[in-house]
Design an enzyme around this catalytic site. Structure first.
Site, short mmCIF file in Angstrom:
data_model
loop_
_atom_site.label_atom_id
_atom_site.label_comp_id
_atom_site.label_asym_id
_atom_site.label_seq_id
_atom_site.Cartn_x
_atom_site.Cartn_y
_atom_site.Cartn_z
N PRO A 2 17.41 7.26 19.99
CA PRO A 2 18.21 8.16 19.43
C PRO A 2 17.59 8.57 18.42
O PRO A 2 17.48 7.63 17.50
CB PRO A 2 19.23 8.27 19.95
CG PRO A 2 19.37 7.37 20.34
CD PRO A 2 18.88 6.48 20.58
N GLU A 3 16.83 9.77 18.05
CA GLU A 3 16.47 10.02 16.40
C GLU A 3 17.90 10.08 15.68
O GLU A 3 18.85 10.35 16.62
CB GLU A 3 15.30 10.81 16.54
CG GLU A 3 14.66 10.43 16.91
CD GLU A 3 13.03 10.25 16.85
OE1 GLU A 3 12.93 9.58 15.69
OE2 GLU A 3 12.28 9.53 17.67
N LYS A 51 21.93 6.25 12.66
CA LYS A 51 22.00 6.37 14.09
C LYS A 51 23.60 6.28 14.87
O LYS A 51 22.85 5.76 16.05
CB LYS A 51 21.24 5.69 14.80
CG LYS A 51 19.38 6.63 14.41
CD LYS A 51 18.41 6.32 15.35
CE LYS A 51 17.51 4.71 14.64
NZ LYS A 51 16.53 4.75 15.48
N ASN A 163 11.41 6.93 17.04
CA ASN A 163 10.14 6.49 16.89
C ASN A 163 8.93 7.98 16.95
O ASN A 163 8.57 7.29 16.49
CB ASN A 163 10.15 5.26 18.36
CG ASN A 163 8.77 5.30 18.61
OD1 ASN A 163 8.33 4.62 18.21
ND2 ASN A 163 8.13 5.07 20.10
N ARG A 247 7.62 -1.36 19.61
CA ARG A 247 7.98 0.08 20.05
C ARG A 247 6.86 0.94 20.18
O ARG A 247 5.16 0.41 19.54
CB ARG A 247 8.25 0.82 18.60
CG ARG A 247 9.57 0.86 18.43
CD ARG A 247 10.84 1.03 19.46
NE ARG A 247 12.22 1.24 18.85
CZ ARG A 247 12.25 0.01 19.51
NH1 ARG A 247 12.70 -0.31 20.51
NH2 ARG A 247 13.89 -0.23 18.68
#
Ligand SMILES: [Zn+2]
Length: 257
Positions: A2-3, A51, A163, A247
């Site tokens: 998650p961002e 986060k 990401n 990633r």
């Protein structure tokens, strides 16, 4: 992964559902804290730090991280959960709501004074009250040889970029994800990161293009092999990141250098 904006929204919803309420049930379904019980304690607030999520309850803090698949959901008492019970890691019950943390990457209970052990390493939080752009720039600048994409994802530099944003920031700043930090104008990069997260923090559809329609919300993220929205060049893709943390990156070989 998650961002930061997703975690921020989760904290807002959790805070709205729980703050000020007394727990009538408390169940951590992880071995280390299986016997912990904060029933009868008051939930003071729920906040995000980068986060990470912090539920401040009594003299304690429930520290959780959503990692890849995690989510917090609230239900009315007796309502059927929409995810399987075996995925639940934390269940907080009040008179009005049952809040369940599913598939959390981290679930730990700390004394409030020990919160720094969990989140003290984080750089300035893009959506936090302590946001400090100059500090974020100096943290990034301290790693001149790192790829800018990797440095932007490193939560010790600035907290909240995941990401999607790391890919989109590199595109919009015209830099290849592999460009060394030393060769990137950091102040505008950091400024754009903050504006992106701010623009998305109060809506559920994340968009870096300003277009909220499905399939139109990103410049490069998730668009490998498709034409660049700006120049039509086919977007390239690859893997990038610190060992074990690679990633998927996507970039335009024409717009980014
Ligand atoms: Zn392009």
């Amino acid at each position: 992964m998650p961002e930061g904006d997703t975690v921020y929204k989760t904290a807002q919803l959790q805070n709205a559902a729980l703050a000020g309420a007394v727990l009538t049930g408390f169940d951590l379904r992880v071995p280390r804290f299986a016997t912990a019980d904060l029933t009868g304690e008051t939930v003071h607030e729920v906040i995000s730090r980068g986060k990470h999520l912090l539920h401040r309850i009594g003299d304690f803090t429930l520290h959780t991280h959503l990692k890849m698949e995690g989510a917090w959901r609230t239900y009315a008492p007796g309502e059927k959960w929409r995810r399987p019970a075996f995925q639940a890691r934390a269940v907080l019950t009040t008179a009005d709501v049952v809040s369940v943390g599913f598939e959390l990457g981290t679930t730990e209970l700390l004394r409030r004074e020990d919160e720094d052990a969990a989140v003290g390493h984080l750089g300035p939080d893009l959506l936090g009250p302590d946001w400090d752009a100059a500090l974020a720039v100096s943290r990034l600048a301290a790693h001149p040889d790192d790829a800018i994409y990797v440095a932007a994802l490193d939560q010790r530099n600035l907290a909240g970029v995941g990401n999607v944003y790391a890919n989109e920031l590199c595109f919009l700043r015209g830099v290849l994800p592999t460009r060394p930090v030393a060769e990137v104008e950091l102040a505008p990069f950091v400024d754009l990161a903050e504006r992106m997260l701010q623009a998305n923090k109060d809506r559920w559809v994340r968009s870096t293009t300003g277009d909220l329609r499905p399939g139109q919300t990103s410049w490069v993220y998730g668009r490998r092999g498709r034409p660049c929205r700006r120049c039509g060049t086919r977007l390239l893709g690859g893997e990038l990141g610190r060992e074990q943390q690679e990633r998927t990156v996507t970039w335009c070989p024409n717009c980014q250098s």
